[in-house]
Scaffold this motif. Structure first.
Motif, PDB file in Angstrom:
ATOM      1  N   ILE A  81       0.827  -1.213   0.000  1.00 22.24           N
ATOM      2  CA  ILE A  81       0.000   0.000   0.000  1.00 22.24           C
ATOM      3  C   ILE A  81       0.860   1.262   0.000  1.00 22.24           C
ATOM      4  CG2 ILE A  81      -1.647   1.378   1.329  1.00 22.24           C
ATOM      5  CD1 ILE A  81      -2.953  -1.165   2.269  1.00 22.24           C
ATOM      6  N   ASP A  82       1.743   1.372   0.967  1.00 23.74           N
ATOM      7  CA  ASP A  82       2.591   2.562   1.095  1.00 23.74           C
ATOM      8  C   ASP A  82       3.969   2.301   0.500  1.00 23.74           C
ATOM      9  OD1 ASP A  82       0.676   4.054   2.326  1.00 23.74           O
ATOM     10  OD2 ASP A  82       1.830   4.480   4.135  1.00 23.74           O
TER      11      ASP A  82
ATOM     12  N   ASN B  18      -5.810  -5.166  -2.550  1.00 23.25           N
ATOM     13  CA  ASN B  18      -4.767  -4.145  -2.447  1.00 23.25           C
ATOM     14  C   ASN B  18      -3.708  -4.334  -3.531  1.00 23.25           C
ATOM     15  OD1 ASN B  18      -5.632  -2.509  -0.257  1.00 23.25           O
ATOM     16  ND2 ASN B  18      -5.002  -4.095   1.190  1.00 23.25           N
TER      17      ASN B  18
ATOM     18  N   LYS C 279      -4.722  -2.751  -6.738  1.00 24.50           N
ATOM     19  CA  LYS C 279      -4.671  -1.282  -6.722  1.00 24.50           C
ATOM     20  C   LYS C 279      -3.258  -0.724  -6.553  1.00 24.50           C
ATOM     21  CE  LYS C 279      -9.181  -1.235  -4.376  1.00 24.50           C
ATOM     22  NZ  LYS C 279      -9.848  -0.951  -3.073  1.00 24.50           N
ATOM     23  N   ARG C 280      -2.285  -1.606  -6.392  1.00 20.70           N
ATOM     24  CA  ARG C 280      -0.950  -1.131  -6.016  1.00 20.70           C
ATOM     25  C   ARG C 280      -0.358  -0.168  -7.045  1.00 20.70           C
ATOM     26  NH1 ARG C 280       3.964  -5.137  -4.361  1.00 20.70           N
ATOM     27  NH2 ARG C 280       3.444  -6.033  -6.394  1.00 20.70           N
TER      28      ARG C 280
ATOM     29  N   ARG D 140      -1.981   3.242  -6.644  1.00 21.25           N
ATOM     30  CA  ARG D 140      -1.505   3.949  -5.454  1.00 21.25           C
ATOM     31  C   ARG D 140      -0.090   4.485  -5.655  1.00 21.25           C
ATOM     32  NH1 ARG D 140      -4.213  -0.386  -1.918  1.00 21.25           N
ATOM     33  NH2 ARG D 140      -6.001   0.693  -0.994  1.00 21.25           N
TER      34      ARG D 140
ATOM     35  N   GLU E 258      -0.304   7.590  -7.620  1.00 17.31           N
ATOM     36  CA  GLU E 258      -0.883   8.659  -6.804  1.00 17.31           C
ATOM     37  C   GLU E 258       0.148   9.221  -5.828  1.00 17.31           C
ATOM     38  OE1 GLU E 258      -5.561   7.135  -6.693  1.00 17.31           O
ATOM     39  OE2 GLU E 258      -4.198   6.702  -5.020  1.00 17.31           O
ATOM     40  N   GLN E 259       0.924   8.321  -5.218  1.00 10.84           N
ATOM     41  CA  GLN E 259       1.930   8.770  -4.254  1.00 10.84           C
ATOM     42  C   GLN E 259       3.035   9.579  -4.928  1.00 10.84           C
ATOM     43  OE1 GLN E 259       2.959   5.067  -2.253  1.00 10.84           O
ATOM     44  NE2 GLN E 259       0.842   4.842  -1.563  1.00 10.84           N
TER      45      GLN E 259
END
Length: 287
Positions: free
Chosen positions: A164-165, A216, A219-220, A223, A226-227
């Motif tokens: 995710i992060d 998740n 969607k990685r 994300r 986006e990050q």
């Protein structure tokens, strides 16, 4: 000490040798930032920056990654994973033990991100959670999705937060930082592709009973973009500085060839040194 500036290291497997070179240059130039956040291999590399151990950076970035138990059949047999997390930690501690006292007393703070498999949330732990003997916090941070087994830590089961992060920009915000230096292991114009079908199938098998992990994974790549969009926006506003490789030396997250990793480490050092005046200006420090 400089205030309200975060230093962020993404993961990348053995590509983190580049990040180690960057951090060694910062230490040599006595650039000590007040806050750091690390994901996956970026967490291991940051330990030496916080403890001000320049030689440990080379051991962690190059020597440990090129030893026989780092990646491949040996860790698969001994640790049930493609990456030898235990063997790598043992190697680093044998050849460049962490100066734990300096690490804890350092004015530089460190947050390490983990993915909680019980809650499917990302959690960050500061250095007060670090056990110098077991180092479970760092091992869990390096427990790559699908490729290594997760670790029990602090009452839960954890793995690499990179599901995710990948770029912990929000955590740096939460810590009150107004400016940020990002160390990326990815070359310019890198694009993360959607997870292939085989990876999704393995995810459903390995994390049976936890559908959110696979969701998740789907969607990685979104994300990640986006990050990085946030980081690039900060860069345009003069609030972010990105340090990343500008040459492709053929290093991947699985590379164990020292003949490739050593130049990759040196590239991180040299490219950072070329920009050292820019870095000093960015953090408001006169030469």
């Amino acid at each position: 000490m400089i205030k309200n500036i975060g230093l962020i290291c993404e993961g990348g497997g053995t590509k983190a040798a580049y990040s180690a070179g960057v951090l060694q240059c910062l230490l040599d130039c006595k650039i000590y930032l007040p806050y750091t956040a690390g994901i996956s291999a970026g967490a291991e590399i940051l330990l030496a920056y916080v403890s001000r151990q320049r030689e440990r950076l080379f051991v962690a970035g190059v020597e440990s990654a090129s030893q026989k138990s780092a990646v491949g059949i040996r860790p698969l047999l001994h640790e049930r994973g493609l990456f030898g997390i235990q063997a790598t930690c043992d190697f680093i501690e044998k050849h460049a033990p962490l100066d734990y006292e300096t690490f804890m007393k350092s004015e530089t703070q460190l947050d390490i991100g983990l993915y909680n498999l019980d809650t499917n949330k990302i959690e960050y732990f500061d250095k007060s959670y670090f056990d110098p003997k077991e180092q479970t916090l760092v091992k869990a941070a390096c427990a790559l999705f699908l490729l290594t087994r997760p670790y029990h830590f602090n009452g839960h089961l954890y793995m690499d937060a990179g599901l995710i992060d990948m770029i912990p920009i929000e955590q740096s915000f939460r810590r009150g930082n107004e400016k940020h230096i990002f160390i990326s292991t990815k070359e310019e114009n890198y694009v993360r592709k959607p997870a292939p079908q085989w990876q999704l199938r393995f995810s459903r098998m390995f994390y049976a009973g936890n559908k959110e992990v696979t969701e998740n994974l789907k969607k990685r790549h979104i994300r990640y973009e986006e990050q990085w969009a946030k980081v690039k926006q900060l860069e345009q506003e003069g609030k972010a500085l990105i340090l990343r490789p500008h040459k492709d030396l053929g290093v991947t997250r699985y590379t164990t060839d020292r003949k490739l990793l050593e130049p990759w480490f040196q590239l991180g050092y040299d490219e950072t040194m070329e920009r050292i005046d820019e870095i000093r200006r960015f953090i408001g420090e006169e030469k």
